[in-house]
Design a protein around this motif. Structure first.
Motif, PDB file in Angstrom:
ATOM      1  N   PHE A   1      -4.143 -15.012 -10.945  1.00 55.09           N
ATOM      2  CA  PHE A   1      -4.608 -13.641 -11.132  1.00 55.09           C
ATOM      3  C   PHE A   1      -3.511 -12.760 -11.741  1.00 55.09           C
ATOM      4  CE2 PHE A   1      -7.428 -15.331  -7.927  1.00 55.09           C
ATOM      5  CZ  PHE A   1      -8.667 -14.825  -8.289  1.00 55.09           C
ATOM      6  N   ARG A   2      -2.534 -13.357 -12.371  1.00 56.03           N
ATOM      7  CA  ARG A   2      -1.423 -12.585 -12.909  1.00 56.03           C
ATOM      8  C   ARG A   2      -1.683 -12.180 -14.350  1.00 56.03           C
ATOM      9  NH1 ARG A   2       3.001 -16.555 -10.040  1.00 56.03           N
ATOM     10  NH2 ARG A   2       2.415 -15.929  -7.919  1.00 56.03           N
ATOM     11  N   GLY A   3      -0.967 -11.128 -14.756  1.00 56.57           N
ATOM     12  CA  GLY A   3      -1.096 -10.674 -16.134  1.00 56.57           C
ATOM     13  C   GLY A   3      -2.197  -9.666 -16.368  1.00 56.57           C
ATOM     14  N   GLY A   4      -2.897  -9.266 -15.317  1.00 50.68           N
ATOM     15  CA  GLY A   4      -3.985  -8.317 -15.478  1.00 50.68           C
ATOM     16  C   GLY A   4      -3.693  -6.939 -14.927  1.00 50.68           C
ATOM     17  N   GLY A   5      -2.425  -6.647 -14.634  1.00 48.39           N
ATOM     18  CA  GLY A   5      -2.060  -5.335 -14.125  1.00 48.39           C
ATOM     19  C   GLY A   5      -2.216  -5.175 -12.630  1.00 48.39           C
ATOM     20  N   ARG A   6      -2.488  -6.261 -11.911  1.00 46.16           N
ATOM     21  CA  ARG A   6      -2.683  -6.151 -10.464  1.00 46.16           C
ATOM     22  C   ARG A   6      -1.400  -5.775  -9.735  1.00 46.16           C
ATOM     23  NH1 ARG A   6      -5.887 -10.067 -12.523  1.00 46.16           N
ATOM     24  NH2 ARG A   6      -8.105 -10.049 -11.929  1.00 46.16           N
ATOM     25  N   GLY A   7      -0.295  -6.378 -10.147  1.00 44.98           N
ATOM     26  CA  GLY A   7       0.974  -6.048  -9.511  1.00 44.98           C
ATOM     27  C   GLY A   7       1.333  -4.590  -9.684  1.00 44.98           C
ATOM     28  N   ARG A   8       1.156  -4.079 -10.889  1.00 43.47           N
ATOM     29  CA  ARG A   8       1.453  -2.662 -11.145  1.00 43.47           C
ATOM     30  C   ARG A   8       0.530  -1.759 -10.349  1.00 43.47           C
ATOM     31  NH1 ARG A   8       2.562  -0.670 -17.152  1.00 43.47           N
ATOM     32  NH2 ARG A   8       2.763   1.202 -15.870  1.00 43.47           N
ATOM     33  N   ALA A   9      -0.740  -2.151 -10.219  1.00 40.78           N
ATOM     34  CA  ALA A   9      -1.679  -1.331  -9.456  1.00 40.78           C
ATOM     35  C   ALA A   9      -1.260  -1.244  -7.996  1.00 40.78           C
ATOM     36  CB  ALA A   9      -3.090  -1.908  -9.570  1.00 40.78           C
ATOM     37  N   VAL A  10      -0.829  -2.370  -7.434  1.00 38.35           N
ATOM     38  CA  VAL A  10      -0.392  -2.364  -6.036  1.00 38.35           C
ATOM     39  C   VAL A  10       0.892  -1.550  -5.887  1.00 38.35           C
ATOM     40  CG1 VAL A  10       0.417  -3.796  -4.119  1.00 38.35           C
ATOM     41  CG2 VAL A  10      -1.526  -4.553  -5.505  1.00 38.35           C
ATOM     42  N   LEU A  11       1.850  -1.750  -6.794  1.00 40.80           N
ATOM     43  CA  LEU A  11       3.110  -1.015  -6.708  1.00 40.80           C
ATOM     44  C   LEU A  11       2.881   0.480  -6.858  1.00 40.80           C
ATOM     45  CD1 LEU A  11       6.152  -1.144  -6.405  1.00 40.80           C
ATOM     46  CD2 LEU A  11       6.339  -1.533  -8.868  1.00 40.80           C
ATOM     47  N   ASP A  12       2.035   0.869  -7.784  1.00 42.17           N
ATOM     48  CA  ASP A  12       1.720   2.288  -7.947  1.00 42.17           C
ATOM     49  C   ASP A  12       1.072   2.844  -6.682  1.00 42.17           C
ATOM     50  OD1 ASP A  12       1.232   4.745  -9.714  1.00 42.17           O
ATOM     51  OD2 ASP A  12      -0.801   4.249  -9.068  1.00 42.17           O
ATOM     52  N   GLY A  13       0.164   2.079  -6.093  1.00 41.14           N
ATOM     53  CA  GLY A  13      -0.471   2.526  -4.858  1.00 41.14           C
ATOM     54  C   GLY A  13       0.512   2.680  -3.719  1.00 41.14           C
ATOM     55  N   LEU A  14       1.450   1.758  -3.623  1.00 40.23           N
ATOM     56  CA  LEU A  14       2.479   1.859  -2.581  1.00 40.23           C
ATOM     57  C   LEU A  14       3.335   3.107  -2.764  1.00 40.23           C
ATOM     58  CD1 LEU A  14       3.719  -1.847  -2.375  1.00 40.23           C
ATOM     59  CD2 LEU A  14       2.410  -0.622  -0.626  1.00 40.23           C
TER      60      LEU A  14
ATOM     61  N   ARG B   1       2.582   5.907  -4.364  1.00 39.93           N
ATOM     62  CA  ARG B   1       1.794   7.102  -4.076  1.00 39.93           C
ATOM     63  C   ARG B   1       1.629   7.288  -2.577  1.00 39.93           C
ATOM     64  NH1 ARG B   1      -1.215   9.256  -8.388  1.00 39.93           N
ATOM     65  NH2 ARG B   1      -0.977   8.089 -10.340  1.00 39.93           N
ATOM     66  N   ARG B   2       1.325   6.197  -1.886  1.00 37.63           N
ATOM     67  CA  ARG B   2       1.154   6.290  -0.441  1.00 37.63           C
ATOM     68  C   ARG B   2       2.468   6.658   0.240  1.00 37.63           C
ATOM     69  NH1 ARG B   2      -1.376   8.177   3.435  1.00 37.63           N
ATOM     70  NH2 ARG B   2      -1.640   6.917   5.303  1.00 37.63           N
ATOM     71  N   GLY B   3       3.569   6.090  -0.235  1.00 36.79           N
ATOM     72  CA  GLY B   3       4.870   6.420   0.333  1.00 36.79           C
ATOM     73  C   GLY B   3       5.206   7.885   0.177  1.00 36.79           C
ATOM     74  N   ALA B   4       4.904   8.457  -0.996  1.00 39.41           N
ATOM     75  CA  ALA B   4       5.148   9.885  -1.208  1.00 39.41           C
ATOM     76  C   ALA B   4       4.290  10.725  -0.272  1.00 39.41           C
ATOM     77  CB  ALA B   4       4.866  10.247  -2.667  1.00 39.41           C
ATOM     78  N   ASP B   5       3.017  10.317  -0.111  1.00 37.45           N
ATOM     79  CA  ASP B   5       2.125  11.058   0.792  1.00 37.45           C
ATOM     80  C   ASP B   5       2.631  11.031   2.231  1.00 37.45           C
ATOM     81  OD1 ASP B   5       0.465  11.611  -1.329  1.00 37.45           O
ATOM     82  OD2 ASP B   5      -0.957  10.004  -0.881  1.00 37.45           O
ATOM     83  N   LEU B   6       3.292   9.943   2.622  1.00 39.09           N
ATOM     84  CA  LEU B   6       3.789   9.806   3.988  1.00 39.09           C
ATOM     85  C   LEU B   6       5.149  10.462   4.186  1.00 39.09           C
ATOM     86  CD1 LEU B   6       2.770   6.089   4.672  1.00 39.09           C
ATOM     87  CD2 LEU B   6       1.697   8.147   5.599  1.00 39.09           C
ATOM     88  N   GLY B   7       5.709  11.041   3.127  1.00 34.46           N
ATOM     89  CA  GLY B   7       6.965  11.761   3.259  1.00 34.46           C
ATOM     90  C   GLY B   7       8.210  10.955   2.963  1.00 34.46           C
TER      91      GLY B   7
END
Length: 314
Positions: free
Chosen positions: A91-104, A106-112
């Motif tokens: 499942f590599r090469g489709g932007g999944r890793g970047r999507a997860v990293l971006d989500g992390l 964003r969530r980290g910023a929301d949590l302070g």
């Protein structure tokens, strides 16, 4: 790609994705596969309200996951977290890793959390590229600190400031950039517009607000990019097209009735790129580039605030 918080039912898939890297790659420096019991204990010390684990699920199958973990148990490190991202083979090469990293992030910023760190085996070029694409920069390397598959390994230390600054750069058709000039006590500052992102504010909204406050320009934002500023800070920047002139420079809420900046800076003057050129009043980095015979920079230079004697540009 929608992400969600991991649950205990996801642990077999999380363990399988992770263990595939344990036996086949240097994406992790673990050398023995982890058990489901170990993963259960790991999930218990990753509460969603502080150090979440996120999964990417597609058609009922977990294809990637990531986690935020404490960088250290010492209190002074409380605002720094370690990002880990793993994508299932096939499942590599489709932007999944970047999507997860971006989500992390964003969530980290929301949590302070303030800073995200990635500890990556220096031979893992794909992960290094992914982190850089998501706004991380390499802070240093630890040499020959790991060993796996009978060879020594270096560790690349990457980091990203989760509360990014946001900037907006107005460019004309020739790619020339707007700068703001501030004068105070015989000195001139030339800066690219930029400012902090307020709580609950997107970087795009922060960039628009900053330009409106500093220059009185209402803008439409274009492409997104990143640049590393002094002291390793990271700033997002956007190309911006002027929609209309709303007011004069220095009239936003950060300025007093006399036009003086509340943080002590003098009233700014903004010049559109064509005006800068016709007034022969160039910001020092651009003047230096043109003196060398270079073209006008198409992208922002990597300095945030350039102070020079004002007499040199009068």
């Amino acid at each position: 790609m929608p992400l969600r918080a991991a649950t205990e039912t996801d642990l077999p898939a999380i363990a399988a994705i992770y263990n595939a890297e344990v036996v086949a790659s240097t994406a992790t420096w673990d050398t023995e596969p982890v058990s489901l019991d170990e993963r259960r204990a790991w999930l218990r010390v990753h509460p969603a309200e502080r150090h979440p684990v996120l999964v990417l699920e597609e058609r009922g199958e977990v294809t990637a996951w990531g986690s935020l973990s404490p960088f250290s148990e010492r209190c002074g490190w409380a605002g720094t977290v370690v990002c880990s991202v793993y994508v299932a083979q096939g499942f590599r090469g489709g932007g999944r890793g970047r999507a997860v990293l971006d989500g992390l992030c964003r969530r980290g910023a929301d949590l302070g959390h303030r800073v995200a760190v990635a500890l990556i085996s220096a031979d893992n070029a794909a992960s290094l590229r992914m982190c850089v694409a998501e706004g991380f920069f390499e802070a240093g390397r630890l040499l020959r600190v790991g060993r796996k598959f009978e060879r020594d390994l270096d560790c690349a230390l990457l980091q990203r400031y989760l509360r990014d600054r946001a900037g907006a750069v107005v460019r004309d058709a020739a790619g020339r950039s707007l700068w703001i000039r501030r004068e105070h006590d015989g000195d001139t500052w030339w800066i690219l517009p930029g400012g902090g992102v307020e709580p609950g504010e997107t970087p795009e909204a922060a960039a628009r607000r900053e330009l409106l406050e500093e220059t009185g320009l209402e803008v439409r934002l274009g492409g997104l990019g990143y640049r590393v500023l002094r002291h390793g800070r990271v700033q997002r920047y956007f190309a911006a097209e002027v929609v209309r002139v709303v007011g004069a420079a220095g009239t936003g809420p950060e300025y007093g009735a006399d036009g003086q900046h509340r943080r002590g800076r003098a009233t700014p003057e903004w010049l559109l790129p064509s005006e800068i050129a016709t007034r022969r009043c160039l910001p020092p980095p651009i003047a230096a580039a043109l003196a060398r015979g270079d073209a006008w920079p198409e992208r922002p230079v990597t300095c945030e605030d350039e102070r020079v004697p004002s007499a040199a540009h009068r």
